[in-house]
Design a protein around this motif. Structure first.
Motif, PDB file in Angstrom:
ATOM      1  N   TRP A   3      75.575  94.426   6.412  1.00 42.30           N
ATOM      2  CA  TRP A   3      74.624  93.582   7.136  1.00 42.30           C
ATOM      3  C   TRP A   3      74.855  92.092   6.880  1.00 42.30           C
ATOM      4  O   TRP A   3      74.261  91.253   7.551  1.00 42.30           O
ATOM      5  CB  TRP A   3      73.194  93.940   6.753  1.00 42.30           C
ATOM      6  N   SER A   4      75.703  91.745   5.953  1.00 35.67           N
ATOM      7  CA  SER A   4      75.928  90.330   5.654  1.00 35.67           C
ATOM      8  C   SER A   4      76.980  89.715   6.583  1.00 35.67           C
ATOM      9  O   SER A   4      77.093  88.500   6.658  1.00 35.67           O
ATOM     10  CB  SER A   4      76.373  90.163   4.202  1.00 35.67           C
ATOM     11  N   VAL A   9      77.543  93.621  11.995  1.00 35.36           N
ATOM     12  CA  VAL A   9      76.346  93.865  12.806  1.00 35.36           C
ATOM     13  C   VAL A   9      76.727  94.072  14.265  1.00 35.36           C
ATOM     14  O   VAL A   9      76.197  94.958  14.940  1.00 35.36           O
ATOM     15  CB  VAL A   9      75.343  92.695  12.646  1.00 35.36           C
ATOM     16  N   TYR A  12      78.234  97.547  14.607  1.00 31.61           N
ATOM     17  CA  TYR A  12      77.184  98.553  14.519  1.00 31.61           C
ATOM     18  C   TYR A  12      76.389  98.611  15.822  1.00 31.61           C
ATOM     19  O   TYR A  12      76.073  99.693  16.323  1.00 31.61           O
ATOM     20  CB  TYR A  12      76.271  98.232  13.329  1.00 31.61           C
TER      21      TYR A  12
END
Length: 130
Positions: A3-4, A9, A12
């Motif tokens: 998520w960083s 992201v 995903y």
């Protein structure tokens, strides 16, 4: 899942989008398979097994091979649903007889709600529907 990272992201999000799009296509194909009365049960089973084993490939092949019939069956189902809904509404609302329509128009004329010309139009429509 990272998520960083922006790209993590984005990747995903793309994977989730592709999965949801596949589910929509899968349900459309399955509903079309069960809607098609001309296709034998054996072919339906083979299509479903192929959808499980090779999901995306089978979905693309199905749409290419049976897409036109899929659209026709979907259209005929929509027309049948609209016709059924129209018949239900007519049944629930009740069909007034031409005599009842003319009597209603006459009471509107007597009450001053409609003019003589509008009354004649309503009367002619009631008589034409008979």
């Amino acid at each position: 899942m990272d998520w960083s990272s922006f790209w993590g992201v984005l990747w995903y999000t793309l994977v989730i989008f592709a999965f949801i799009a596949y589910l929509v296509v899968l349900f459309m194909i399955l509903s079309d398979l069960f809607r098609d009365h001309k296709l034998s049960a054996g072919w339906k089973v083979l299509w479903i097994i192929a959808l499980v084993i090779f999901p995306y490939l089978t979905a693309f092949v199905y749409i290419l091979a049976r897409g036109q019939g899929m659209a026709e069956r979907s259209h005929s189902a929509a027309v049948a649903a609209a016709r059924s809904q129209e018949q239900y509404i007519q049944h629930a609302a009740g069909q007034a007889s031409p005599a009842h329509q003319i009597a209603t128009a006459k009471s509107l004329l007597d009450a001053g709600v409609v003019s003589q010309e509008e009354y004649e139009v309503l009367k002619s429509k009631a008589l034409a529907a008979a």
